[in-house]
Design an enzyme around this catalytic site. Structure first.
Site, short mmCIF file in Angstrom:
data_model
loop_
_atom_site.label_atom_id
_atom_site.label_comp_id
_atom_site.label_asym_id
_atom_site.label_seq_id
_atom_site.Cartn_x
_atom_site.Cartn_y
_atom_site.Cartn_z
N HIS A 21 0.85 -1.19 0.00
CA HIS A 21 0.00 0.00 0.00
C HIS A 21 0.89 1.24 0.00
O HIS A 21 2.12 1.13 0.00
CB HIS A 21 -1.00 -0.02 1.17
CG HIS A 21 -0.39 -0.14 2.53
ND1 HIS A 21 0.55 0.76 3.03
CD2 HIS A 21 -0.59 -1.05 3.54
CE1 HIS A 21 0.88 0.42 4.26
NE2 HIS A 21 0.22 -0.69 4.59
N HIS A 24 3.93 1.55 2.35
CA HIS A 24 5.17 0.89 1.92
C HIS A 24 5.87 1.75 0.87
O HIS A 24 7.09 1.92 0.90
CB HIS A 24 4.87 -0.49 1.31
CG HIS A 24 4.16 -1.42 2.23
ND1 HIS A 24 2.86 -1.82 2.00
CD2 HIS A 24 4.54 -2.05 3.37
CE1 HIS A 24 2.49 -2.66 2.96
NE2 HIS A 24 3.48 -2.81 3.81
N CYS A 130 1.64 -12.19 19.32
CA CYS A 130 0.78 -11.65 18.27
C CYS A 130 1.32 -12.15 16.93
O CYS A 130 2.45 -11.82 16.56
CB CYS A 130 0.78 -10.12 18.30
SG CYS A 130 -0.10 -9.40 16.87
N CYS A 133 2.09 -9.18 14.49
CA CYS A 133 3.37 -8.51 14.73
C CYS A 133 4.55 -9.47 14.64
O CYS A 133 5.70 -9.03 14.60
CB CYS A 133 3.39 -7.86 16.12
SG CYS A 133 2.23 -6.51 16.37
N CYS A 155 -3.80 -7.55 21.08
CA CYS A 155 -2.66 -6.72 20.71
C CYS A 155 -3.12 -5.26 20.57
O CYS A 155 -4.11 -4.99 19.88
CB CYS A 155 -2.05 -7.21 19.39
SG CYS A 155 -0.81 -6.12 18.69
N HIS A 158 -2.86 -4.45 16.65
CA HIS A 158 -3.75 -5.12 15.70
C HIS A 158 -5.18 -5.31 16.21
O HIS A 158 -6.06 -5.67 15.44
CB HIS A 158 -3.18 -6.49 15.31
CG HIS A 158 -2.01 -6.41 14.39
ND1 HIS A 158 -0.71 -6.37 14.84
CD2 HIS A 158 -1.94 -6.35 13.04
CE1 HIS A 158 0.10 -6.29 13.80
NE2 HIS A 158 -0.62 -6.28 12.70
N LYS A 305 -4.09 4.71 10.99
CA LYS A 305 -2.87 4.24 10.35
C LYS A 305 -3.21 3.38 9.14
O LYS A 305 -4.14 2.58 9.18
CB LYS A 305 -2.03 3.43 11.35
CG LYS A 305 -0.72 2.93 10.77
CD LYS A 305 -0.10 1.85 11.64
CE LYS A 305 1.07 1.21 10.92
NZ LYS A 305 1.55 -0.01 11.57
N LYS A 308 -4.18 -2.70 5.61
CA LYS A 308 -5.06 -3.49 4.76
C LYS A 308 -6.20 -4.10 5.57
O LYS A 308 -7.33 -4.17 5.13
CB LYS A 308 -4.26 -4.61 4.08
CG LYS A 308 -3.44 -4.13 2.90
CD LYS A 308 -4.32 -3.80 1.71
CE LYS A 308 -3.50 -3.27 0.55
NZ LYS A 308 -4.33 -2.84 -0.56
#
Length: 525
Positions: A21, A24, A130, A133, A155, A158, A305, A308
């Protein structure tokens, strides 16, 4: 620190469990711009990017898609991650994959080396893990679940339930490096940037370090622990080592000595791995720590943030297909203070594209070339006597070049672009003030007209050089339109730190027609 003159810079290696995305892409074009700047300045430059392909998350994604993990990562890298580099005009020198044999062999050598030096021991581990992570979570990142996850520990990043894992693992004596790390941060204040990131890491390390589990025995998708093949190396240890394995650690001593140590640019969510665990591992191996770690902020979409899983992920092609790769690179690198969080919106992108690129830089280039064609038959005129206003432009160009280079040294790409943009604004004002179209009406003003248009063209020459690491496509078109390729050579060969010198563009050079650098677009949100 090393006396190596190499400028070696890395992106994080990305976890290709999904498609890239714009977050990145943001990291990658930032590192590419820094690398291009240093490369064009004559520095011995090397840029590395790549993919992190082991771990439990990848294993589960492959199983969900009814393929082997290797087939899964091969497909993702070929179909999504390699194409992103072309989409965004990235000129990386190497692309490492953690499933490559060169990496796996060298990782085993490194882990064996720190084992032989007494920094690894066997033990039992029970902790909340997690999968997203790929990390055993510290207390600070464990929260109580709500809604469907009420009564569970989740988490904090997440918002998904954590798994209680109990394994016999191998541990790295991270706790032994607490004082050495704090001394590193003290003696090398620029080791972690920006300052907010540095302060966060110092606080974390001062609160006490626990030894790190560096192996897993519950699954086999990973690099085998060399002295115990029942275990695979923890994916983060495997991943961090890419920065050393890619430049020859354990195999090509000459290449490693030339390149290492590196600068690492990472998202702030993986800062601790790079600024705590990684330098400690290097210390344990008797190697130099990195030159520095720069943590940039998050890209926020709708206040969240980029992710996806939360459907805020936007593919880079959604932007480049409309605005082009140069606009993508310019927007993200100029609109966000590098090191801080930044918000993305289609409206802001479209507005900046129109105001700064199309109307600002693009219009400046096209009208200057057009006036040289119209008033001097397409031949760049010589300048005659410079006025105070002309000399002011020369000063602005020199200052912008020097300030931009200094900003790049601080990893502040946004500040570098802001410095360079003072030339765009000054030249647009200069043309408005001097009215070359009015000067052209009287032959008595011929010499003055020549000076004004040479000043504008020479300012564009400096802009093409200074902006080429940021916008390689449009600056190449401008360079060719100025006729500079024939008289001065290829744009990437122009010494960037000398871009602010005046009088480089050769009078008598024939310009070429210039299509709009940033055509009008119909942006769709």
């Amino acid at each position: 620190m090393s006396d190596s003159s190499s400028f070696y810079i890395t992106t994080p290696i990305y976890y290709p469990s999904d498609v890239p995305h714009i977050g990145h892409g943001y990291t990658t074009v930032a590192v590419d711009t820094l690398a291009r700047w240093h490369r064009q300045s004559g520095d011995d430059t090397w840029m590395l990017t790549g993919t992190d392909e082991h771990g439990q998350k990848m294993l589960r994604a492959a199983a969900a898609n009814n393929v082997t993990p290797q087939e899964w990562v091969d497909r993702l890298v070929a179909e999504a991650w390699f194409p992103q580099l072309t989409t965004l005009d990235v000129a990386n020198d190497d692309f490492i994959r953690t499933t490559q044999q060169r990496h796996e062999d060298r990782v085993q050598k490194f882990v064996q080396a720190i084992y032989d030096r007494g920094y690894i021991y066997a033990g039992e581990y029970e902790a909340l893990y997690c999968v997203g992570c790929e990390e055993f979570k510290p207390e600070s990142e464990i929260v109580d679940g709500t809604g469907p996850f009420e009564g569970l520990k989740v988490c904090a990043i997440h918002s998904k339930p954590l798994e209680l894992l109990q394994e016999k693992n191998y541990f790295f004596k991270l706790s032994e490096f607490q004082d050495r790390l704090l001394e590193l941060y003290k003696t090398e204040p620029d080791f972690i940037r920006p300052e907010s990131a540095r302060n966060e890491v110092i606080s974390f390390v001062r609160s006490g370090l626990k030894d790190l589990s560096i192996s897993r025995s519950a699954f086999d998708w990973g690099i085998k622990v060399p002295w115990d093949e029942q275990h695979v190396i923890y994916v983060w240890v495997d991943a961090l080592l890419n920065y050393a394995t890619a430049v020859g650690y354990g195999e090509d001593d000459e290449q490693f000595a030339r390149r290492w140590p590196a600068y690492h640019v990472v998202g702030k969510d993986i800062l601790r791995f790079h600024a705590v665990i990684w330098p400690a591992m290097l210390m344990a191996a008797g190697l130099e720590v990195p030159r520095g770690v720069f943590a940039h902020g998050w890209l926020l979409v709708g206040g969240e943030k980029m992710s996806k899983s939360k459907l805020t992920g936007i593919a880079p092609t959604e932007i480049t297909d409309v605005f082009g790769s140069d606009a993508y690179r310019f927007y993200f690198l100029s609109a966000i203070a590098f090191g801080h969080d930044g918000s993305f919106s289609w409206e802001d992108l479209a507005a900046r594209y129109q105001a700064e690129l199309a109307n600002g830089f693009g219009n400046l280039a096209s009208r200057t070339i057009a006036m040289i064609q119209k008033y001097f038959d397409g031949v760049i005129p010589a300048a005659s006597d410079y006025t105070e206003g002309d000399l002011a432009i020369q000063t602005i160009v020199a200052d912008a070049a020097a300030n931009a280079d200094a900003a790049i040294e601080r990893f502040r790409i946004d500040e570098a672009i802001a410095s360079i943009w003072t030339i765009v604004e000054a030249l647009n004002g200069y043309i408005t003030e001097n009215e070359p179209w009015a000067l052209a009406k009287d032959e008595a003003n011929r010499a003055r007209l020549g000076t004004v248009l040479y000043t504008a063209a020479e300012g564009l020459r400096a802009l093409a050089v200074l902006l080429s690491p940021v916008m390689p496509q449009s600056t190449a078109k401008l360079w060719n339109a100025l006729g500079a390729a024939d008289s001065l050579g290829a744009l990437p060969e122009q010494p960037l730190r000398e871009a602010g010198a005046w009088g480089v563009l050769v009078p008598g050079t024939t310009v070429q027609p210039l299509e709009p650098l940033f055509p009008r677009v119909e942006a769709t949100a």
